[in-house]
Enzyme design. Structure first.
Site, mmCIF file in Angstrom:
data_model
loop_
_atom_site.group_PDB
_atom_site.id
_atom_site.type_symbol
_atom_site.label_atom_id
_atom_site.label_comp_id
_atom_site.label_asym_id
_atom_site.label_seq_id
_atom_site.Cartn_x
_atom_site.Cartn_y
_atom_site.Cartn_z
ATOM 1 N N LEU A 152 13.996 83.098 15.488
ATOM 2 C CA LEU A 152 14.682 84.341 15.165
ATOM 3 C C LEU A 152 13.690 85.449 14.784
ATOM 4 O O LEU A 152 12.882 85.280 13.872
ATOM 5 C CB LEU A 152 15.636 84.093 13.980
ATOM 6 C CG LEU A 152 16.467 85.300 13.553
ATOM 7 C CD1 LEU A 152 17.397 85.738 14.653
ATOM 8 C CD2 LEU A 152 17.217 84.993 12.273
ATOM 9 N N ASP A 153 13.769 86.575 15.468
ATOM 10 C CA ASP A 153 12.954 87.756 15.169
ATOM 11 C C ASP A 153 11.456 87.498 15.306
ATOM 12 O O ASP A 153 10.635 88.242 14.749
ATOM 13 C CB ASP A 153 13.247 88.294 13.753
ATOM 14 C CG ASP A 153 14.702 88.680 13.570
ATOM 15 O OD1 ASP A 153 15.383 88.929 14.579
ATOM 16 O OD2 ASP A 153 15.160 88.720 12.420
ATOM 17 N N GLU A 154 11.098 86.436 16.016
ATOM 18 C CA GLU A 154 9.675 86.109 16.127
ATOM 19 C C GLU A 154 9.159 86.261 17.552
ATOM 20 O O GLU A 154 8.004 85.959 17.827
ATOM 21 C CB GLU A 154 9.426 84.659 15.659
ATOM 22 C CG GLU A 154 9.711 84.394 14.195
ATOM 23 C CD GLU A 154 8.636 84.941 13.272
ATOM 24 O OE1 GLU A 154 7.660 85.528 13.765
ATOM 25 O OE2 GLU A 154 8.805 84.805 12.048
#
Lengths: 287, 287, 287, 287
Positions: A231-233
């Site tokens: 997530l969000d990486e």
């Protein structure tokens, strides 16, 4: 903005080694293709990775594009390239997934209608019916695929089916607000672009504006990135920021932030559309 | 830039309640002081905190500044203000702590000599002798206080003693690269300004440029903040960013970042110097 | 973004003199009005002009707004103010004049529908039918008033009549591309906002992007300003710029420039809407 | 920032025609030179101008640089190139002309001492003795060449002689405040960089900050450009801007503007130093 009808784009990634530019440009010249623009980047001239993007126009005595590509295949195999070659005139098929908020959606639709964004949009999917009317006023099919905790899996499968049926090239999460499962992500590797409403890696996860308010930052940001399982990486394509101050409530940060979100997302989508982005490791080269 | 010789600045923090502006402005008018600029901010008009900054010129029939302040004290007590009143002409005494890198130091020294930064600089302390010559060329005493793992405590005490002897008002860590102990921080509450070389809260801690390189961000930043006991968690005064791309190595990010660091720090120092900053909770109001 | 139902805004311009803030804030306090925000500016504390903007909430024991205004009138006359007092809840009536290009129009419509722009839009006038459908899809009356060299005068008169019939407070030229006659301008003094597609005073007049291309500038800009009789010379409200380079053709500058134009215009319109702008001489104070 | 000892840079301008990239890259490969970076630009792929910049590392079996250059000469003649080839390690000799204000001077000196700016500075000339001490503290010869109305011609001749004696490659006017005669300019064609304290073409000529104040602009700017005979009309290398507001006096615009001036100038000088700038017509390509 008008361009040669036989304008094409070539993206190459490979281990760096001597003679790549020479081999490629000589190939192009030999087949009567004229280089219009080229960019390259080496992580380390001595043994790192090499990336290249070339725009070229096929000439009168060039073979047709399919044969041209086939000829290039031979060269690419010899030099161990990962590569991609596309006609600029071939419009990519872009799907948009959106939730209730419409600012990113509208930004993409405007740029599409004004001709700035050269894509086809075969469908738009939302977990809410909110944006049905506006989407249909643009003549684009709108699919309402509701998502609840219990139906998440089936809903995702329905979305995947729709996306495959419509043969999409890539997907834009224009504030979709749902975390995609690994199954979904793996179905479209590095072909899903998300806009996160913070300057990553600050404020990962939910409610970044509330966190930004809490921390008292003086700039807020937005990050457009490819979606991966973390997530969000995923690899960052574009980021931008906006100056704020102590007068902004969380809600006012949210409203102001819309303007950074839509601009950063639109830029990332445009670059992806124009084959300007190469992913390597967890980063992007944007030519 | 020239200003009235009796220009003064008043900062107020208190619980919001009706009639504050009226009471203060009437007080000023009554004592023949002319308001030149005023700013105010309420976190919530109904029962939140109220903050105010007023610049005013004492008039011909105003009492002298000390008596004026004493009179205001009575009003402030009645209205339960936290407050501070300073003559603009009274230059604050600023110390600089610096390590080897000189870009932030030089930015401050240049702005000081050009008259942009209206402070006195009674001393500069460094854990390295590197910047001794340049500091002394500006006519400022330079103290070399080396810090090793074993002598950290004594070194800090020596620095505190020097700062107290020189009666400093506030301290700027112009890339000092040492973590200050709680004892040090508590000796100068909200009077130590640090420049962190990232866009906080992204990349807290050591080596932010290496982390930024690793993450592949498209903007790098710098954050000027007051130092508290929580590393990199103090109230943010100013932040700025700079666009970068895939071509920047960690070292090139570091070099480019210097320009954001020095500008963000210089702005924060200037605002602190002009009594433009009020801390509340872990945030700042910058008027 | 929700606000007190009796929130009001007061704008004052006058010769600077002692006691203004005190008199105004005491008046407000006396009538149980609570100051929420206030800004002031003096061109010169000794005998220049004084400008002030106050947001305040009427209280339970305040008189109703009309009586409140009447009471203030007395004070204002005594102190020789030019002034304006408005309830925040009273939405201004904004007309838009547009030609073929829709980016500025759409930006305003989106901000209006999302609630960012708190106005009523009684009508939109265009010299081309191009944007009729999109305007009507927002439920706003669209008037097509064609302009030719021979009918310019009648067309303008027709537009003025429409604007007066619809009782508009101000007019936005969202890329209207027609020069207004003095008669038109004088009918709406400092109530017409134009977006000029350059960083004024660079590239006054027609075809600024062609001129920018010719000159080889590295930034392009846009300027939102009040319209006066001097073409492109009215008081500037907002300006912004965008980085470009040698790769941009005139047409690409034009496309990129749309993003600066619409953002700068939207900001100016928002500030005007919120009574944040005071004109003095040929300049603006934006609070 | 460390680089290959045999890194070289090649700049090419010519009429666009097929096969240029192929011919150049094959030449480089053939002589064992490895392309590290390359950029190109065509004003129009069909018959316009073509510009290219290549960074490459000479290899173990490359001839020495002089012979390499000579071999390239043959190719360049055949293809009708205007071209330039330089070893990156060969530091250009930069002179600075300065008047009283020191901000641009100091910015260049800091960047030079920190290693960001890879040049030699054989001399600095000023029409005032003001900056003598600071220049000499950097170990650089300072020449005071006063200029009066009557001695302007002799003074210029003296400066030209000094510059030629010191064999300078290019000259930076770091706020020199004197208009150079055609004789001077022609002695160093496209090798004099000036910083103009406005966003050209706005506010050409003297006192741009006073004019910006008068016009009420919301951004101020600076422009670094090559000097030609037409005052402030030479090819622009870099521009930048800074947000200001109604509170800035002319003097405060001047002070704030220093920060844009020095940054824009430093960038332009760095690009010139790294052979990143090609002039064509009255514009620049900055690779």
């Amino acid at each position: 903005m008008s361009q040669h009808p036989n304008r094409a784009r070539l993206l190459i990634s490979c281990q760096d080694k001597p003679g790549i530019v020479s081999a490629v440009s000589t190939f192009l010249h030999q087949y009567d293709a004229n280089i219009v623009q080229s960019d390259q980047f080496s992580t380390d001239p001595e043994g790192g990775m090499f990336f290249m993007r070339i725009e070229f126009d096929l000439g009168n005595s060039s073979p047709d594009f399919l044969r041209f590509k086939k000829e290039f295949h031979t060269l690419a195999d010899k030099l161990d390239f990962e590569w991609k070659m596309e006609l600029a005139a071939r419009k990519k098929r872009m799907a948009i997934l959106v939730s209730k908020e419409d600012h990113c959606l509208l930004e993409l639709l405007w740029r599409w209608r004004s001709g700035e964004l050269q894509v086809d949009i075969p469908l738009i999917i939302s977990n809410h019916p909110t944006n049905k009317q506006v989407v249909e006023s643009y003549g684009i099919p709108f699919y309402h695929v509701p998502v609840t905790r219990d139906t998440k899996e089936e809903a995702e499968q329905e979305a995947i089916n729709l996306l495959k049926q419509h043969d999409v090239d890539f997907i834009v999460l224009a504030r979709y607000m749902q975390i995609l499962s690994p199954t979904f992500v793996e179905s479209f590797p590095y072909r899903i672009i998300n806009i996160h409403h913070s300057f990553l890696p600050a404020f990962i996860g939910a409610n970044p504006y509330a966190k930004a308010f809490e921390r008292g930052v003086k700039l807020i940001g937005a990050t457009a990135h490819y979606v991966t399982d973390d997530l969000d990486e995923g690899p960052i394509i574009e980021q931008d920021v906006l100056r704020v101050n102590h007068r902004y409530s969380t809600q006012e940060l949210r409203v102001a932030g819309r303007n950074v979100e839509r601009i950063a997302l639109a830029r990332a989508v445009e670059w992806h559309t124009n084959d300007q982005v190469i992913v390597y490791g967890n980063k992007t080269v944007v030519f």
